[in-house]
Write an enzyme that holds these catalytic residues in place. Sequence first.
Site, PDB file in Angstrom:
ATOM      1  N   GLY A 131      19.558  37.894  12.638  1.00  0.00           N
ATOM      2  CA  GLY A 131      20.034  38.923  12.713  1.00  0.00           C
ATOM      3  C   GLY A 131      20.451  39.098  13.555  1.00  0.00           C
ATOM      4  O   GLY A 131      19.118  40.393  14.141  1.00  0.00           O
ATOM      5  N   ARG A 156      19.904  32.231  14.988  1.00  0.00           N
ATOM      6  CA  ARG A 156      18.965  31.827  14.518  1.00  0.00           C
ATOM      7  C   ARG A 156      19.368  30.115  14.103  1.00  0.00           C
ATOM      8  O   ARG A 156      19.776  29.011  13.985  1.00  0.00           O
ATOM      9  CB  ARG A 156      19.873  31.645  12.167  1.00  0.00           C
ATOM     10  CG  ARG A 156      19.866  33.350  12.197  1.00  0.00           C
ATOM     11  CD  ARG A 156      20.054  33.270  10.836  1.00  0.00           C
ATOM     12  NE  ARG A 156      20.698  34.292  10.076  1.00  0.00           N
ATOM     13  CZ  ARG A 156      20.223  35.439   9.808  1.00  0.00           C
ATOM     14  NH1 ARG A 156      18.691  34.800  10.359  1.00  0.00           N
ATOM     15  NH2 ARG A 156      20.826  36.011  10.255  1.00  0.00           N
ATOM     16  N   ASP A 159      11.202  38.222  10.486  1.00  0.00           N
ATOM     17  CA  ASP A 159       9.937  37.102   9.996  1.00  0.00           C
ATOM     18  C   ASP A 159      10.114  35.786  10.466  1.00  0.00           C
ATOM     19  O   ASP A 159       9.712  35.280  11.189  1.00  0.00           O
ATOM     20  CB  ASP A 159      10.311  37.174   7.755  1.00  0.00           C
ATOM     21  CG  ASP A 159       9.675  36.532   7.638  1.00  0.00           C
ATOM     22  OD1 ASP A 159       8.558  37.228   7.604  1.00  0.00           O
ATOM     23  OD2 ASP A 159       9.931  35.537   7.012  1.00  0.00           O
ATOM     24  N   THR A 198      16.070  44.283  12.800  1.00  0.00           N
ATOM     25  CA  THR A 198      16.355  43.824  10.741  1.00  0.00           C
ATOM     26  C   THR A 198      17.179  44.942  10.482  1.00  0.00           C
ATOM     27  O   THR A 198      16.466  45.547  10.013  1.00  0.00           O
ATOM     28  CB  THR A 198      15.768  42.495  10.295  1.00  0.00           C
ATOM     29  OG1 THR A 198      16.772  42.256   9.292  1.00  0.00           O
ATOM     30  CG2 THR A 198      14.003  43.117  10.137  1.00  0.00           C
ATOM     31  N   ASP A 227      16.762  44.371   7.365  1.00  0.00           N
ATOM     32  CA  ASP A 227      16.645  44.805   6.154  1.00  0.00           C
ATOM     33  C   ASP A 227      15.909  44.762   5.669  1.00  0.00           C
ATOM     34  O   ASP A 227      15.051  45.615   4.805  1.00  0.00           O
ATOM     35  CB  ASP A 227      16.001  43.255   6.101  1.00  0.00           C
ATOM     36  CG  ASP A 227      17.593  42.190   5.775  1.00  0.00           C
ATOM     37  OD1 ASP A 227      18.436  42.819   5.692  1.00  0.00           O
ATOM     38  OD2 ASP A 227      17.469  40.813   6.099  1.00  0.00           O
ATOM     39  N   ASP A 263      12.172  44.629   5.590  1.00  0.00           N
ATOM     40  CA  ASP A 263      11.804  43.503   5.231  1.00  0.00           C
ATOM     41  C   ASP A 263      10.254  43.580   6.344  1.00  0.00           C
ATOM     42  O   ASP A 263      10.108  42.265   5.447  1.00  0.00           O
ATOM     43  CB  ASP A 263      12.518  42.786   4.344  1.00  0.00           C
ATOM     44  CG  ASP A 263      13.034  41.753   5.514  1.00  0.00           C
ATOM     45  OD1 ASP A 263      13.242  41.978   6.885  1.00  0.00           O
ATOM     46  OD2 ASP A 263      13.389  40.834   5.343  1.00  0.00           O
ATOM     47  N   ARG A 270      19.072  41.028   2.594  1.00  0.00           N
ATOM     48  CA  ARG A 270      18.191  39.252   1.652  1.00  0.00           C
ATOM     49  C   ARG A 270      17.494  39.587   0.626  1.00  0.00           C
ATOM     50  O   ARG A 270      18.287  39.876  -0.216  1.00  0.00           O
ATOM     51  CB  ARG A 270      17.604  39.143   3.457  1.00  0.00           C
ATOM     52  CG  ARG A 270      17.730  36.913   3.432  1.00  0.00           C
ATOM     53  CD  ARG A 270      17.174  37.172   4.489  1.00  0.00           C
ATOM     54  NE  ARG A 270      17.559  37.055   5.549  1.00  0.00           N
ATOM     55  CZ  ARG A 270      18.012  36.346   5.859  1.00  0.00           C
ATOM     56  NH1 ARG A 270      18.089  34.890   4.847  1.00  0.00           N
ATOM     57  NH2 ARG A 270      18.861  36.311   6.869  1.00  0.00           N
TER      58      ARG A 270
HETATM   59  O1  F6P Z   1      18.509  39.568   7.882  1.00  0.00           O
HETATM   60  C1  F6P Z   1      20.106  40.092   7.696  1.00  0.00           C
HETATM   61  C2  F6P Z   1      21.537  39.688   6.779  1.00  0.00           C
HETATM   62  O2  F6P Z   1      22.500  40.688   7.679  1.00  0.00           O
HETATM   63  C3  F6P Z   1      20.940  39.679   5.692  1.00  0.00           C
HETATM   64  O3  F6P Z   1      20.891  41.561   5.148  1.00  0.00           O
HETATM   65  C4  F6P Z   1      22.100  39.279   5.801  1.00  0.00           C
HETATM   66  O4  F6P Z   1      21.330  38.582   4.437  1.00  0.00           O
HETATM   67  C5  F6P Z   1      21.811  38.297   6.224  1.00  0.00           C
HETATM   68  O5  F6P Z   1      21.219  38.803   7.615  1.00  0.00           O
HETATM   69  C6  F6P Z   1      23.312  37.278   6.455  1.00  0.00           C
HETATM   70  O6  F6P Z   1      23.307  36.439   7.991  1.00  0.00           O
HETATM   71  P1  F6P Z   1      24.328  36.136   8.164  1.00  0.00           P
HETATM   72  O7  F6P Z   1      24.945  36.814   9.122  1.00  0.00           O
HETATM   73  O8  F6P Z   1      23.478  34.782   9.498  1.00  0.00           O
HETATM   74  O9  F6P Z   1      25.574  35.088   7.365  1.00  0.00           O
END
Ligand code: F6P
Length: 324
Positions: A11, A72, A103, A126, A128, A130, A172
């Site tokens: 992300g 991703r 991660d 990120t 998050d 995390d 997340r």
């Molecule tokens: O890891 C960043 C994040 O924005 C999370 O907070 C969320 O769960 C996820 O990515 C959403 O991913 P995507 O943009 O692939 O839907």
Amino acid sequence: IERIGVLTSGGDAPGMNAGIRAVVRASVYYHITPFGIRHGYDGFINDDICEMHAGSVKHIIHQGGTILKSARSSEFKTDEGMKKAWENVKKHQLDAMVVIGGDGTFKGAMEFGNRFDFPIVGIPGTIDNDIFGTDFTVGFDTAVNTVVEAVDKIRDTATSHNRLFFVEVMGRDAGFIAMYSGIGAGAEEILIPEKDRGVEQLFESLERTSQRKKSSRLVIVAEGDKNANVYDIEEKVQERFGDRYETKVTILGHVQRGGRPSCTDRVLASRLGVAAVEALRKGNHGMMVGVRNRKVEFTDFEQATKRNPEMDQELMRVANIISI
Ligand code: F6P
């Protein structure tokens, strides 16, 4: 080392551009040729790689997103994908690489680095927050400020109508965005995965405060909260308190990932970008660079990906005390 690749993966997060810029500029400073790898590991596999210069990163420090694009990649998890990427390392004669992401990005980097004995350093990027091994990840500060700005606006309308709002935020499986923005926006309740207090707890607090003449109530719900999704929580509250509270739900979504990076994120990303290049020059790799207690520190990928950063107990206590 003479040639360094840089990519962003997972992300996107505000401040990634500042990180790319720092890696490119530090490389040029040390007479190393930087290469930008576009679309994360997908571009690494598909040879979407081009040489960069100091000028390639001009006027990007203030921009959200990532000029290198992100992805991703599921192909990078396969044997074939990794082999293709290795062919590109040889083709462009890359000596090392910096990856900016979370991660999943570090897991991929660790596997690739071990398998081909290829030096890689990671920068935590990120929203998050995390990642173990750094106090803050690049993008977190901007994201929580975006959330607080939005929740402040929700507070205005909530107060005008005496409503109870449930605001779902990203993160997340982690509750850092919820906890920081909840405290910052003066939320009445913060529901996070790290402290599963059950819906009963929320009921209790709504019961307790329902006598008080509060003109609005805000409950911040982390998307990873284990109680249920935000609409289910609202429904349960409606069933029990429908006569006392008018409820609304707002899911902030991807607005949290965009926008101009805060100065804090720009500075963090700049420090980490320079530190990553300097580490590679010294022959250090297979690890992530972070900042702890205001100092640059390294954590090997193994630790960074296996361990979860702990939610600060003190923050939970503070949130509890000030939301009475
Ligand atoms: O890891 C960043 C994040 O924005 C999370 O907070 C969320 O769960 C996820 O990515 C959403 O991913 P995507 O943009 O692939 O839907």
